[in-house]
Write a protein that holds these residues in place. Structure first.
Motif, PDB file in Angstrom:
ATOM      1  N   SER A 524       0.851  -1.072   0.095  1.00 18.71           N
ATOM      2  CA  SER A 524      -0.049  -0.023   0.201  1.00 18.71           C
ATOM      3  C   SER A 524       0.777   1.302   0.043  1.00 18.71           C
ATOM      4  N   VAL A 525       0.544   2.347  -0.934  1.00 18.89           N
ATOM      5  CA  VAL A 525       1.497   3.362  -0.881  1.00 18.89           C
ATOM      6  C   VAL A 525       0.463   4.790  -0.708  1.00 18.89           C
ATOM      7  N   ASN A 526       0.629   5.475   0.096  1.00 18.34           N
ATOM      8  CA  ASN A 526       0.013   6.947   0.141  1.00 18.34           C
ATOM      9  C   ASN A 526       0.599   7.875  -0.837  1.00 18.34           C
ATOM     10  N   THR A 527      -0.083   8.796  -1.537  1.00 25.70           N
ATOM     11  CA  THR A 527       0.612   9.679  -2.384  1.00 25.70           C
ATOM     12  C   THR A 527       1.031  11.088  -1.589  1.00 25.70           C
ATOM     13  N   ASP A 528       0.496  11.176  -0.358  1.00 24.70           N
ATOM     14  CA  ASP A 528       1.172  12.097   0.472  1.00 24.70           C
ATOM     15  C   ASP A 528       0.786  13.528  -0.205  1.00 24.70           C
ATOM     16  N   GLY A 529      -0.376  13.707  -1.174  1.00 31.74           N
ATOM     17  CA  GLY A 529      -0.480  14.970  -1.864  1.00 31.74           C
ATOM     18  C   GLY A 529       0.383  15.193  -3.254  1.00 31.74           C
ATOM     19  N   LYS A 530       1.069  14.084  -3.625  1.00 35.63           N
ATOM     20  CA  LYS A 530       1.920  14.250  -4.549  1.00 35.63           C
ATOM     21  C   LYS A 530       1.424  13.371  -5.814  1.00 35.63           C
ATOM     22  N   CYS A 531       1.791  13.626  -7.024  1.00 33.15           N
ATOM     23  CA  CYS A 531       1.399  12.954  -8.170  1.00 33.15           C
ATOM     24  C   CYS A 531       2.619  11.885  -8.129  1.00 33.15           C
ATOM     25  N   HIS A 532       2.388  10.517  -8.460  1.00 34.58           N
ATOM     26  CA  HIS A 532       3.234   9.728  -8.606  1.00 34.58           C
ATOM     27  C   HIS A 532       3.244   8.856 -10.049  1.00 34.58           C
ATOM     28  N   VAL A 533       4.306   8.430 -10.574  1.00 33.27           N
ATOM     29  CA  VAL A 533       4.393   8.056 -11.808  1.00 33.27           C
ATOM     30  C   VAL A 533       5.125   6.870 -11.753  1.00 33.27           C
ATOM     31  N   LEU A 534       4.405   5.838 -12.371  1.00 34.35           N
ATOM     32  CA  LEU A 534       4.982   4.261 -11.959  1.00 34.35           C
ATOM     33  C   LEU A 534       5.395   3.738 -13.132  1.00 34.35           C
ATOM     34  N   ASN A 535       6.248   2.764 -13.395  1.00 29.71           N
ATOM     35  CA  ASN A 535       6.715   2.081 -14.438  1.00 29.71           C
ATOM     36  C   ASN A 535       7.111   0.624 -13.925  1.00 29.71           C
ATOM     37  N   LEU A 536       6.259  -0.397 -14.676  1.00 27.81           N
ATOM     38  CA  LEU A 536       6.744  -1.647 -14.221  1.00 27.81           C
ATOM     39  C   LEU A 536       8.015  -2.175 -14.861  1.00 27.81           C
ATOM     40  N   VAL A 537       9.201  -2.158 -14.041  1.00 26.40           N
ATOM     41  CA  VAL A 537      10.503  -2.515 -14.421  1.00 26.40           C
ATOM     42  C   VAL A 537      11.029  -3.979 -14.579  1.00 26.40           C
ATOM     43  N   GLU A 538      10.386  -4.674 -13.904  1.00 26.70           N
ATOM     44  CA  GLU A 538      10.496  -6.126 -13.894  1.00 26.70           C
ATOM     45  C   GLU A 538       9.390  -6.929 -13.358  1.00 26.70           C
ATOM     46  N   GLY A 539       9.062  -8.025 -13.893  1.00 23.86           N
ATOM     47  CA  GLY A 539       7.833  -8.826 -13.949  1.00 23.86           C
ATOM     48  C   GLY A 539       6.892  -8.432 -15.043  1.00 23.86           C
TER      49      GLY A 539
END
Length: 587
Positions: A524-539
């Motif tokens: 589980s991840v909180n954004t803490d009021g920030k935008c997150h950019v994710l990339n699946l780099v393994e799997g």
């Protein structure tokens, strides 16, 4: 390739075909059933009900072709509209040329200055009020970019077009710049698009967005798709509190490689290579909505105009406004060539010289590589700036190779390495790397110093910018300092049952940071009021589920934006083996 677009890349189809596994080049946001329409007759019927219609739209829209199709649709339902062109109220081409001249950079082949102009500046204020609807006509339609400026009280139809398609059309000389009577050389058109047309028309689109009654996707003139503005805005609102994948697009290049071509099967095969995947270069990406399998694309900036503060968070929005701050793209030179030796401008330099809010603060994340591949980064310990500049200049004038290893430091590249490239850092990817470039958003401000004597795909050398590079290079970034300060050294931050969170510290000059999750089960991840950019780099796959109830299915190498307003989300491993997810966010 067709007569109106010069590319081998596929035109976005009307219908989305389901992707069972692997990278999806057409990620969609579902609006629900019955929300996207795909014929001119239904659009004509809605217009006829209104009596007065304003058809506005972006540069690159071929209004003449769309109006021909609309005219046929009106004829089929027995309606004869009275057509009015807003171009009758435009200033003369010489007047427009003189107005935009200060922002085109003169003879510079690449760079200009972001124009502070507005759409109103292109029109004769005395002529606009003279275009008035005929009260005796059953249907009055005013059309063209800027049509809403005429002030008609009626249905507002907006025709959008993705910026990659604008470029494909410019290369085919089938469109013009805004206010131009004919096409120009493609690279000159692009410079005018970037520094003038797109800046001006984006400001205008933001004003129009709340008022648009119907959105039309104008990239397919024979088979348009359209939707009501209220449904599109609702979809943008949902994105702003959850997240989204943008539509990526792909381009060959002089140094391009074969990794993307081999790993993304749904792309066109009849290209020499793919150099770039525009994963998240949002000034040029689009967002695709779908309904009953039909697709409609709008430009990315629409979500920022609708809910930008929710997307990036209050602090970031106050700093950068509608400019989305983070980009991700792939640089593929597997079995290709070396990237140019280059650097990027410092923030004060890019603001003073080009009018940009952000500059290019880069990192190279090595997603895949071959043995003995390198990243060129910084200088050798004994670097002499004057000697280096002379060697670059001699190479340029004489067409002779530069002794790269004499001046430039090289670091071996390993899978999942992160190299730190703040502004002013000399860098290049050696061949046989797949680089996930994580950066702040500007993307054309590359000062090339040496291009390995390679030719571009048009058979001509790419422009070099030795002087601008010398004005920005940090010659103290060399030798051992590179290994200490520009090669990331990950640190374990937290761990729990089935997951680990690693900090991948960026350079102090970077305005964003990078985390990497190792996930066996979920986290589980909180954004803490920030935008997150994710990339699946393994799997192979992962699900990302927001607390607001939206679930995204990610495949290997895909990029996902989680909006700041999402609050929290879970990353769920669906691969059957450990996965790794990279997360970039503003500090």
């Amino acid at each position: 390739m067709s007569e109106f677009r010069k590319t081998t890349q596929y035109l976005l189809p009307v219908e989305k075909r389901e992707i069972k596994e692997g990278y999806d080049i057409y990620p969609v946001h579902d609006l629900g059933s019955g929300k996207v329409f795909s014929d001119y007759v239904s659009l004509a019927e809605k217009m006829a009900e209104a009596g007065t219609v304003v058809i506005d739209g972006y540069v690159g829209v071929r209004f003449d072709m769309i109006l021909k199709k609309l005219a046929a649709a009106f004829a089929s339902i027995g309606v004869k509209p009275l057509w009015w062109s807003v171009s009758a109220a435009m200033k003369t081409e010489p007047e427009i040329d003189e107005m935009i001249r200060p922002y085109l950079g003169g003879d510079d082949p690449i760079f200009g200055f972001r124009a502070p102009l507005r759409v109103e500046d292109y029109f004769d204020k005395a002529k606009l009020p003279a275009i008035v609807p005929d009260p005796t006509a059953p249907l009055n339609i005013i059309y063209g970019t800027g049509a809403a400026l005429a002030g008609w009280d009626g249905m507002l139809v907006y025709i959008d077009i993705p910026k990659n398609e604008i470029q494909f059309r410019a290369r085919a000389a089938s469109i013009t710049n805004f206010g131009a009577s004919g096409p120009d050389a493609p690279k000159k058109m692009y410079k005018r698009f970037y520094f003038v047309d797109w800046v001006v028309l984006n400001r205008y689109k933001k004003v129009l967005l709340p008022k648009i009654d119907i959105f039309v996707d104008g990239q397919r003139e024979t088979e348009i798709t359209w939707a009501f503005g209220s449904d599109i805005r609702r979809g943008l609102d949902e994105m702003s509190v959850n997240g989204f994948r943008v539509r990526p697009w792909f381009e060959p290049g002089a140094w391009g490689g074969q990794w993307i071509k081999e790993h993304i099967s749904s792309l066109a095969r009849d290209v020499p290579n793919y150099a770039w995947s525009f994963e998240l270069i949002v000034p040029e990406n689009g967002l695709i909505f779908s309904s009953d399998g039909k697709m409609l694309e709008v430009s990315f900036d629409s979500v920022m105009y609708e809910g930008g503060e929710k997307v990036v968070g209050k602090e970031c929005y106050e700093a950068y406004g509608d400019e989305f701050p983070i980009r991700m793209d792939y640089l593929d030179n597997f079995s290709g060539g070396n990237l140019s030796i280059q650097c990027h401008p410092h923030k004060d330099y890019i603001r003073k010289n080009f009018g940009e809010v952000l500059t290019q603060e880069e990192t190279y994340y090595i997603l895949d590589t071959c043995p003995d591949s390198v990243v060129y980064l910084g200088f050798q310990e004994d670097i002499s700036p004057a000697e280096f500049e002379k060697a670059l200049t001699d190479s340029f004038h004489n067409g002779t190779p530069l002794d790269v290893r004499k001046y430039i430091n090289a670091e071996h590249a390993h899978k999942h390495d992160l190299f730190l490239i703040p502004p002013g850092t000399l860098h290049s990817s050696g061949r046989n790397n797949l680089v996930l470039e994580i950066s702040t958003t500007p993307y054309i401000f590359t000062f090339k110093m040496y291009d390995w004597l390679a030719l571009d795909l048009d058979g001509k050398p790419r422009p070099l910018n030795i002087r601008r590079a010398m004005e920005n290079l940090c010659f103290d970034r060399k030798g051992e300092k590179i290994r200490k300060e520009h090669v990331c050294h990950p640190v374990l931050m937290e761990k729990g049952a089935g997951w680990e969170l690693w900090h991948m510290p960026t350079h102090p000059k970077h305005s964003y940071d990078v985390h990497r999750y190792k996930i066996g089960t979920e986290v589980s991840v909180n954004t803490d009021g920030k935008c997150h950019v994710l990339n699946l780099v393994e799997g192979e796959t992962a699900d990302v589920a927001t607390e607001n109830g939206k679930t995204f299915h990610l495949s290997y190498a895909e990029t996902l934006v989680i909006s700041a307003a999402a609050g929290s989300y879970r990353i769920i491993n669906t691969s059957g083996r450990e996965i790794m997810m990279v997360k970039a966010f503003m500090k």
